[in-house]
Design an enzyme around this catalytic site. Structure first.
Site, PDB file in Angstrom:
ATOM      1  N   ARG A 136       0.863  -1.174   0.000  1.00  0.00           N
ATOM      2  CA  ARG A 136       0.000   0.000   0.000  1.00  0.00           C
ATOM      3  C   ARG A 136       0.902   1.228   0.000  1.00  0.00           C
ATOM      4  O   ARG A 136       2.038   1.186   0.469  1.00  0.00           O
ATOM      5  CB  ARG A 136      -0.897   0.020   1.247  1.00  0.00           C
ATOM      6  CG  ARG A 136      -1.817  -1.194   1.395  1.00  0.00           C
ATOM      7  CD  ARG A 136      -2.614  -1.092   2.693  1.00  0.00           C
ATOM      8  NE  ARG A 136      -3.547  -2.205   2.842  1.00  0.00           N
ATOM      9  CZ  ARG A 136      -3.274  -3.326   3.517  1.00  0.00           C
ATOM     10  NH1 ARG A 136      -2.080  -3.471   4.106  1.00  0.00           N
ATOM     11  NH2 ARG A 136      -4.164  -4.290   3.617  1.00  0.00           N
ATOM     12  N   LYS A 176      -2.053  -2.646   8.085  1.00  0.00           N
ATOM     13  CA  LYS A 176      -3.242  -2.162   8.778  1.00  0.00           C
ATOM     14  C   LYS A 176      -3.399  -2.838  10.132  1.00  0.00           C
ATOM     15  O   LYS A 176      -3.053  -4.005  10.297  1.00  0.00           O
ATOM     16  CB  LYS A 176      -4.494  -2.432   7.927  1.00  0.00           C
ATOM     17  CG  LYS A 176      -4.642  -1.493   6.739  1.00  0.00           C
ATOM     18  CD  LYS A 176      -5.969  -1.732   6.054  1.00  0.00           C
ATOM     19  CE  LYS A 176      -6.205  -0.725   4.931  1.00  0.00           C
ATOM     20  NZ  LYS A 176      -7.515  -0.929   4.280  1.00  0.00           N
ATOM     21  N   HIS A 198      -2.201   2.422  -5.767  1.00  0.00           N
ATOM     22  CA  HIS A 198      -2.873   1.147  -5.475  1.00  0.00           C
ATOM     23  C   HIS A 198      -2.986   0.275  -6.724  1.00  0.00           C
ATOM     24  O   HIS A 198      -3.139  -0.948  -6.617  1.00  0.00           O
ATOM     25  CB  HIS A 198      -4.259   1.417  -4.890  1.00  0.00           C
ATOM     26  CG  HIS A 198      -4.635   0.471  -3.795  1.00  0.00           C
ATOM     27  ND1 HIS A 198      -3.958   0.416  -2.589  1.00  0.00           N
ATOM     28  CD2 HIS A 198      -5.604  -0.467  -3.716  1.00  0.00           C
ATOM     29  CE1 HIS A 198      -4.508  -0.511  -1.821  1.00  0.00           C
ATOM     30  NE2 HIS A 198      -5.502  -1.069  -2.478  1.00  0.00           N
ATOM     31  N   ARG A 217      -0.456  -2.347  -6.704  1.00  0.00           N
ATOM     32  CA  ARG A 217      -0.804  -3.448  -5.788  1.00  0.00           C
ATOM     33  C   ARG A 217      -1.765  -4.416  -6.472  1.00  0.00           C
ATOM     34  O   ARG A 217      -1.605  -5.638  -6.381  1.00  0.00           O
ATOM     35  CB  ARG A 217      -1.429  -2.851  -4.521  1.00  0.00           C
ATOM     36  CG  ARG A 217      -1.827  -3.844  -3.432  1.00  0.00           C
ATOM     37  CD  ARG A 217      -2.168  -3.034  -2.181  1.00  0.00           C
ATOM     38  NE  ARG A 217      -2.951  -3.772  -1.214  1.00  0.00           N
ATOM     39  CZ  ARG A 217      -2.439  -4.536  -0.252  1.00  0.00           C
ATOM     40  NH1 ARG A 217      -1.133  -4.694  -0.172  1.00  0.00           N
ATOM     41  NH2 ARG A 217      -3.224  -5.150   0.602  1.00  0.00           N
ATOM     42  N   HIS A 237      -4.060  -9.313   3.633  1.00  0.00           N
ATOM     43  CA  HIS A 237      -5.517  -9.319   3.765  1.00  0.00           C
ATOM     44  C   HIS A 237      -5.927 -10.188   4.954  1.00  0.00           C
ATOM     45  O   HIS A 237      -5.445 -11.304   5.110  1.00  0.00           O
ATOM     46  CB  HIS A 237      -6.180  -9.868   2.495  1.00  0.00           C
ATOM     47  CG  HIS A 237      -6.163  -8.897   1.358  1.00  0.00           C
ATOM     48  ND1 HIS A 237      -6.393  -9.275   0.052  1.00  0.00           N
ATOM     49  CD2 HIS A 237      -5.950  -7.556   1.322  1.00  0.00           C
ATOM     50  CE1 HIS A 237      -6.324  -8.203  -0.728  1.00  0.00           C
ATOM     51  NE2 HIS A 237      -6.056  -7.167   0.016  1.00  0.00           N
ATOM     52  N   TYR A 257      -9.377 -10.916  -7.087  1.00  0.00           N
ATOM     53  CA  TYR A 257      -8.413 -11.093  -8.169  1.00  0.00           C
ATOM     54  C   TYR A 257      -8.726 -12.328  -9.011  1.00  0.00           C
ATOM     55  O   TYR A 257      -8.289 -12.413 -10.148  1.00  0.00           O
ATOM     56  CB  TYR A 257      -6.996 -11.160  -7.592  1.00  0.00           C
ATOM     57  CG  TYR A 257      -6.640  -9.866  -6.905  1.00  0.00           C
ATOM     58  CD1 TYR A 257      -6.447  -8.708  -7.647  1.00  0.00           C
ATOM     59  CD2 TYR A 257      -6.571  -9.786  -5.528  1.00  0.00           C
ATOM     60  CE1 TYR A 257      -6.174  -7.502  -7.030  1.00  0.00           C
ATOM     61  CE2 TYR A 257      -6.290  -8.585  -4.904  1.00  0.00           C
ATOM     62  CZ  TYR A 257      -6.094  -7.448  -5.663  1.00  0.00           C
ATOM     63  OH  TYR A 257      -5.840  -6.254  -5.040  1.00  0.00           O
TER      64      TYR A 257
END
Length: 310
Positions: free
Chosen positions: A147, A171, A242, A245, A268, A277
């Site tokens: 990110r 995150k 992004h 990514r 994730h 994806y």
């Protein structure tokens, strides 16, 4: 109406107990502000809120033309607040228990082809003082799937170049290890050895990527850089940091990488987030069918093309 003391307790709960990032905390508090404004207009306390009240609030959001995706996020924030109230025993029943979020269709993110990635990186002016820095940043964005906040916050303590790994502070303050490509390691070593790299100002010594003023590079600077390079490379897609990514994950999947491995590298929490994806990969397959299947068009490959397709 929500008093300041409760607001501050909820803010501390999000930050200290849920370990959310500053940006995530701000997003939840903005959702709470919308609830607070509604309660003020209705002259109600949070203790008096019913399921019907919340449905009325959501209807107002629709009337204002707010998108389903934004409404879903607001509902998530409101649910979080009432879970906090229930946990801290401010209320006995959760009025959001039956509250449903709007259905959101799958949005396929923009993805660059490998050739477009090469063109974009190739558009960097290597005669400019920041040329090597920009090349290293973009190579890491694409090769490691970071990110933009993870890139700008990258510190020397996160680098394991001899082992070709990065430790990423993601995150929710969660860390993960991401392998680096040989190209990313090479470009980063060249940047760190670059005599044009500015000296960091006091307090910025830990950061890898610096602005020309010696401060950690900002997210906005990375956004602007990529927009400029896309224009220089003649890429008409709407892209951002992004996009690298998304391209990283898509190219891994198309190359045969395991979905769980991609999930770990992206950081994730849920495999469901990564599964978008697989939809991108299906779009690629659809393109192949539409291009080569005889029922879709009158095109017939030449003998030379037939040989390449066998």
């Amino acid at each position: 109406m929500i008093e300041d003391s409760l607001y501050n307790r909820y803010k501390a709960y999000l930050s200290l107990e849920l370990h959310l990032t500053h940006n995530s905390v701000d997003a939840y508090l903005k959702d709470l502000d919308k609830l607070s404004s509604y309660l003020t207009s209705e002259n109600k306390s949070y203790r008096e809120v019913t399921y019907d009240d919340l449905q009325h609030l959501i209807a107002q959001l629709y009337d204002l033309g707010i998108s389903a995706r934004s409404i879903a996020r607001i509902i998530s924030g409101i649910k979080s607040f009432f879970r906090f109230l229930l946990l801290e025993e401010y209320i006995e029943n959760d009025p959001t228990e039956l509250l449903e979020s709007p259905r959101i269709g799958i949005h396929l993110p923009t993805v660059l082809t490998i050739e477009e990635v090469d063109r974009l990186i190739g558009a960097i002016d290597m005669t400019a003082p920041a040329g090597q820095r920009n090349r290293a940043m973009l190579e890491i964005l694409y090769s490691c799937g970071l990110r933009v906040s993870e890139l700008t916050g990258l510190k020397f303590s996160n680098l394991f170049l001899n082992e070709s790994f990065l430790r990423v502070d993601g995150k929710g303050r969660k860390q993960r290890l991401v392998p680096m490509s040989e190209a990313a390691v090479s470009e980063l070593r060249s940047y760190l050895a670059d005599p044009e790299r500015p000296d960091p100002i006091r307090g910025q010594e830990e950061f890898v990527f610096l602005s020309n003023r010696g401060k950690a590079i900002s997210r906005i600077m990375v956004f602007v850089l990529i927009k400029q390079l896309a224009e220089a490379a003649g890429i008409n897609k709407s892209i951002s940091p992004h996009t690298f990514r998304h391209s990283f994950a898509t190219h891994l999947l198309e190359g045969g990488a395991n979905l769980q491995a991609i999930q770990l590298m992206l950081g994730h929490e849920s495999i469901a987030t990564t599964e978008i994806y697989t939809h991108i990969d299906r779009e690629t397959l659809r393109h192949e069918i539409e291009t080569y299947h005889p029922r879709n068009q009158s095109y017939r490959p030449t003998p030379e093309e037939t040989d390449t397709l066998v």
